[in-house]
Design a protein around this motif. Structure first.
Motif, PDB file in Angstrom:
ATOM      1  N   ARG A 110     -18.393  45.774 -21.343  1.00 22.25           N
ATOM      2  CA  ARG A 110     -17.164  46.398 -21.843  1.00 22.25           C
ATOM      3  C   ARG A 110     -17.307  46.709 -23.341  1.00 22.25           C
ATOM      4  N   GLN A 111     -17.818  45.752 -24.108  1.00 21.89           N
ATOM      5  CA  GLN A 111     -17.973  45.960 -25.546  1.00 21.89           C
ATOM      6  C   GLN A 111     -18.991  47.055 -25.851  1.00 21.89           C
ATOM      7  N   ILE A 116     -19.544  52.306 -13.087  1.00 22.32           N
ATOM      8  CA  ILE A 116     -20.250  52.078 -14.345  1.00 22.32           C
ATOM      9  C   ILE A 116     -21.374  53.107 -14.418  1.00 22.32           C
ATOM     10  N   HIS A 162     -18.093  44.447 -14.254  1.00 24.02           N
ATOM     11  CA  HIS A 162     -16.759  44.708 -14.816  1.00 24.02           C
ATOM     12  C   HIS A 162     -16.158  43.458 -15.464  1.00 24.02           C
ATOM     13  N   ARG A 163     -16.710  42.285 -15.140  1.00 27.44           N
ATOM     14  CA  ARG A 163     -16.239  41.026 -15.738  1.00 27.44           C
ATOM     15  C   ARG A 163     -17.142  40.537 -16.877  1.00 27.44           C
ATOM     16  N   TRP A 186     -14.676  54.462 -16.307  1.00 30.67           N
ATOM     17  CA  TRP A 186     -14.987  53.138 -15.769  1.00 30.67           C
ATOM     18  C   TRP A 186     -14.193  52.045 -16.493  1.00 30.67           C
ATOM     19  N   LEU A 187     -14.118  52.121 -17.810  1.00 29.00           N
ATOM     20  CA  LEU A 187     -13.359  51.120 -18.567  1.00 29.00           C
ATOM     21  C   LEU A 187     -11.895  51.110 -18.153  1.00 29.00           C
ATOM     22  N   GLY A 240     -19.925  49.429 -23.828  1.00 25.63           N
ATOM     23  CA  GLY A 240     -19.363  50.696 -23.350  1.00 25.63           C
ATOM     24  C   GLY A 240     -18.399  51.303 -24.357  1.00 25.63           C
ATOM     25  N   GLU A 241     -17.547  50.475 -24.935  1.00 24.73           N
ATOM     26  CA  GLU A 241     -16.609  50.965 -25.951  1.00 24.73           C
ATOM     27  C   GLU A 241     -17.358  51.500 -27.163  1.00 24.73           C
ATOM     28  N   PRO A 286     -18.244  40.693 -20.516  1.00 26.56           N
ATOM     29  CA  PRO A 286     -17.771  41.241 -21.793  1.00 26.56           C
ATOM     30  C   PRO A 286     -18.787  42.151 -22.476  1.00 26.56           C
ATOM     31  N   THR A 291     -11.414  49.567 -14.607  1.00 34.47           N
ATOM     32  CA  THR A 291     -11.725  48.149 -14.452  1.00 34.47           C
ATOM     33  C   THR A 291     -10.966  47.259 -15.429  1.00 34.47           C
ATOM     34  N   SER A 292     -10.087  47.835 -16.222  1.00 40.01           N
ATOM     35  CA  SER A 292      -9.317  46.999 -17.161  1.00 40.01           C
ATOM     36  C   SER A 292      -8.350  46.117 -16.362  1.00 40.01           C
TER      37      SER A 292
END
Length: 193
Positions: free
Chosen positions: A164-165, A28, A158-159, A187-188, A167-168, A161, A191-192
């Motif tokens: 992840r959101q 990350i 990585h768990r 990283w995304l 980062g996107e 949300p 870790t998906s």
């Protein structure tokens, strides 16, 4: 910052520099991990909150950071090694943050000397930094407000949300630099689930 300068600066805080992490490692990125203090409350594992006017601020900040970091998994007792976000840009260039591998010496001072030298903050008593455990399962973020400082611990980013959101969103933003965009995408993907 060259590694010799970084080694000297970190030693002033009682940290031993072990080298930079390869920039292609799917960790990350600090630019995203730095949002740990913005995570929803249910994603935050622990918080250490201190008022800036506390006469024992430095002592409490250092002991609070150590407790939170050790109990939260930033490092194990007896093996105080972790990753620290450092600016690796050349002088005069925009900041580029990436991970340096460091360990605590017997005499460390995160909130005082570390913040004073600028690597861990904005002057003695003003800690501001992002740290990541070697196993990537703990982020510790220090942030100073107008009248307080907080140390935030987030486990298993990585768990979460939010990361992840966010980062996107960051990766899709035109203003996000190519280094950060590529690191986030790496990283995304890694870790998906």
């Amino acid at each position: 910052m060259d590694e010799s300068t970084l080694t000297d600066a970190l030693s002033g805080a009682g940290l031993k520099f072990s080298g930079m992490i390869e920039s292609t490692t799917p960790l990350i990125p600090p630019a995203l991990a730095g949002f740990a203090n913005s995570c929803p409350a249910e994603s935050v594992t622990d918080v250490e909150y201190l008022t800036s006017d506390d006469p024992q601020f430095l002592e409490k900040a250092n002991s609070g950071w150590y407790r939170l970091s050790r109990e939260g998994g930033l490092f194990a007792e007896g093996e105080p090694e972790f990753l620290l976000a450092v600016n690796c840009a050349e002088p005069g260039e925009p900041h580029t943050w990436w991970w340096a591998r460091v360990s605590l010496s017997n005499r460390w001072d995160i909130a005082g000397a570390g913040a004073e030298i600028g690597v861990l903050g904005n002057g003695s008593g003003h800690p501001a930094f992002v740290m990541l455990s070697l196993d990537e399962n703990a982020i510790v973020r220090a942030q100073q407000g107008e009248k307080s400082t907080e140390f935030v611990l987030v486990r298993e980013p990585h768990r979460v949300p939010f990361f992840r959101q966010h980062g996107e969103w960051m990766a899709g933003r035109p203003r996000t630099g190519q280094f950060v965009r590529t690191a986030i995408e790496r990283w995304l993907a890694a870790t998906s689930e």
